[in-house]
Design an enzyme around this catalytic site. Structure first.
Site, short mmCIF file in Angstrom:
data_model
loop_
_atom_site.label_atom_id
_atom_site.label_comp_id
_atom_site.label_asym_id
_atom_site.label_seq_id
_atom_site.Cartn_x
_atom_site.Cartn_y
_atom_site.Cartn_z
CG HIS A 279 -1.65 1.25 1.48
ND1 HIS A 279 -2.96 1.45 1.15
CD2 HIS A 279 -1.22 2.41 2.04
CE1 HIS A 279 -3.32 2.69 1.48
NE2 HIS A 279 -2.27 3.29 2.04
CD GLU A 280 2.48 3.73 3.71
OE1 GLU A 280 3.08 4.74 3.31
OE2 GLU A 280 1.37 3.78 4.26
CG HIS A 283 0.39 6.31 -0.51
ND1 HIS A 283 -0.76 6.87 -0.99
CD2 HIS A 283 0.07 5.77 0.69
CE1 HIS A 283 -1.74 6.68 -0.11
NE2 HIS A 283 -1.26 6.01 0.92
CD GLU A 361 -4.46 6.64 2.33
OE1 GLU A 361 -4.15 5.44 2.39
OE2 GLU A 361 -3.64 7.56 2.44
CG ASP A 365 -6.54 0.51 0.43
OD1 ASP A 365 -5.43 0.44 0.99
OD2 ASP A 365 -7.59 0.83 1.03
ZN LIG Z 1 -2.10 5.29 2.72
#
Ligand SMILES: [Zn+2]
Length: 432
Positions: A279-280, A283, A361, A365
């Site tokens: 997930h990170e 980003h 977000e 995801d």
């Molecule tokens: Zn996040």
């Protein structure tokens, strides 16, 4: 006349901001309490009722604390501006320093010290009463004091030279000073992005290279799959301050590092850690971080341009309870007033930031679901919601206004869909 009109406008925005905060907080508390005694159906088999109740109580306590803090900060703001606090401070200092750079810097330092002291009881209460009551505080009073002293010294060492440069630019570079100030400020921000992970963060925490070999090779596999180069994987002793867990990236370019809180590694299984990291990485790969920096720099240019205009308007000072010094430099006062009142005028626009953040977000995801496993992300998220006592039932309006992350149930529903599409089931990450 203009001065009075500006005072009225300021008071209107001030009341609007506090009123909005109060209304959202009351809705949130009522909503959370109404759902306190039943775990939402989709979490019923994963989160025990006792944990759900704890999350409700923690959320209510934090919301009430936040509201009282906001009211106190509002009173302090009015005291410094309309009630003449800054005016009195400036006059008193002028007797000591005379006009000039010493007075300018003295004014901002004096404000910083007084405002900091007025805020200290809240920082203390939050850590040693609120966090303590819910079992999250791991700090000793000694560590807290050491942090406070270290933080203050550090901001003096870094902040004072920067302040001096900005004030000198304001005084000497003419009408376009704000362009130069912006260049200096942006350069400083970039420098901090390099210095923070390598120099500053290690003053407060210990960072050790990740030593678990199987976890390391799992993570390196993920990084190779998504094409991410990093200077290293580190574990941070977050447990010395708090039992809240998290993971983050810092640095940029060749300096990127991935940092795991020890508290997170302790609680999550390796596949869950991988999903959280995916997930990170999402980003990063989807350029969310670069976009955020560009927007912040663009906004600071706009704000500095506005300050460049405001600092020459007498009503800007008099409307906020200050008589500008005649034939003298009022730059520090302009800077201070601007920083103090800006949040009052920008608060109603907070949802704009939240909307972008929540969109990012969902995207991160989806990235995690396609490069890792959606199910692992979901189970990591559920653990993190439980461990951090994050509410599963926020008031929808409160959440839309403030939250940088989507509400748990919506987020997990999206992940289940993403998982079903990629045929890998559901995975997820950071609640804070
Ligand atoms: Zn996040």
């Amino acid at each position: 006349m203009l001065s009075f009109a500006f005072s009225v406008l300021f008071v209107i925005f001030f009341m609007l901001t506090l009123g909005l905060r109060y209304w959202l907080a009351s809705r949130h508390v009522r909503h959370v309490m109404r759902h306190r005694d039943e775990v939402p159906a989709e979490f019923a088999d994963k989160i025990p009722l006792a944990a759900h109740r704890k999350a409700a109580d923690y959320t209510v306590a934090k919301t009430r604390f936040g509201l009282i803090h906001a009211i106190w900060s509002g009173l302090v703001l009015i005291g410094f501006t309309l009630l003449g606090g800054l005016q009195a401070l400036s006059t008193a200092l002028l007797h000591v320093t005379g006009p000039g750079m010493a007075h300018q810097i003295g004014l901002i330092v004096a404000y910083g010290v007084i405002a900091g002291l007025l805020d200290l009881p809240f920082t203390y209460w939050f850590q040693f009463v609120l966090e303590q009551r819910f079992g999250f505080n791991k700090m000793t009073l000694k560590l807290w004091l050491a942090d406070t002293v270290k933080g203050t010294l550090l901001s003096a060492v870094i902040g004072l030279p920067l302040l001096w440069v900005v004030l000198a630019l304001m005084e000497r570079t003419g009408a376009l000073w704000w362009v130069y100030a912006w260049l200096v400020f942006s350069g400083f921000q970039l420098l901090m992005m390099v210095l923070y992970p390598t120099v500053i963060a290690p003053m407060f925490n210990k960072f050790t290279p990740l030593s678990d070999d199987s976890l390391k090779s799992r993570i390196e596999g993920l990084m190779a799959r998504v094409g991410f180069a990093s200077k290293g994987l580190f574990v941070m002793d977050g447990s010395k301050r708090s039992s809240h867990g998290n993971a983050y990236f810092s640095g940029f370019g060749a300096n990127k590092r991935i940092v795991f809180f020890d508290t997170l590694l302790e609680r999550l299984a390796p596949p869950e850690i991988e999903a959280v990291l995916a997930h990170e990485l999402g980003h990063f790969k989807l350029k969310h971080i670069v976009k955020r920096i560009v927007v912040a720099f663009a906004l600071s240019l706009v704000f500095l341009a506005v300050l460049g205009w405001l600092k020459n308007q007498v009503w800007f000072y008099t409307g906020l309870g200050v008589l500008p010094l005649l034939g003298q430099n009022n730059d520090a006062m302009a800077l201070l007033l601007f920083m103090l009142v800006l949040p009052v005028f920008t608060f109603p626009f907070a949802p704009l930031t939240s909307i972008t953040s929540r969109k990012h977000e969902f995207e991160a995801d989806a990235f995690a679901a396609s490069h890792s496993d959606a199910r692992d992300l979901v189970s990591a998220l559920v653990k993190m919601y439980e461990d951090n006592a994050s509410t599963l039932t926020p008031d929808p309006l409160h959440s839309a206004f403030y939250d940088s992350h989507p509400p748990a149930s919506i987020r997990i529903r999206h992940l289940h869909q993403a998982g079903a599409l990629s045929g890998k089931g559901t995975a997820g990450m950071e609640p804070a």
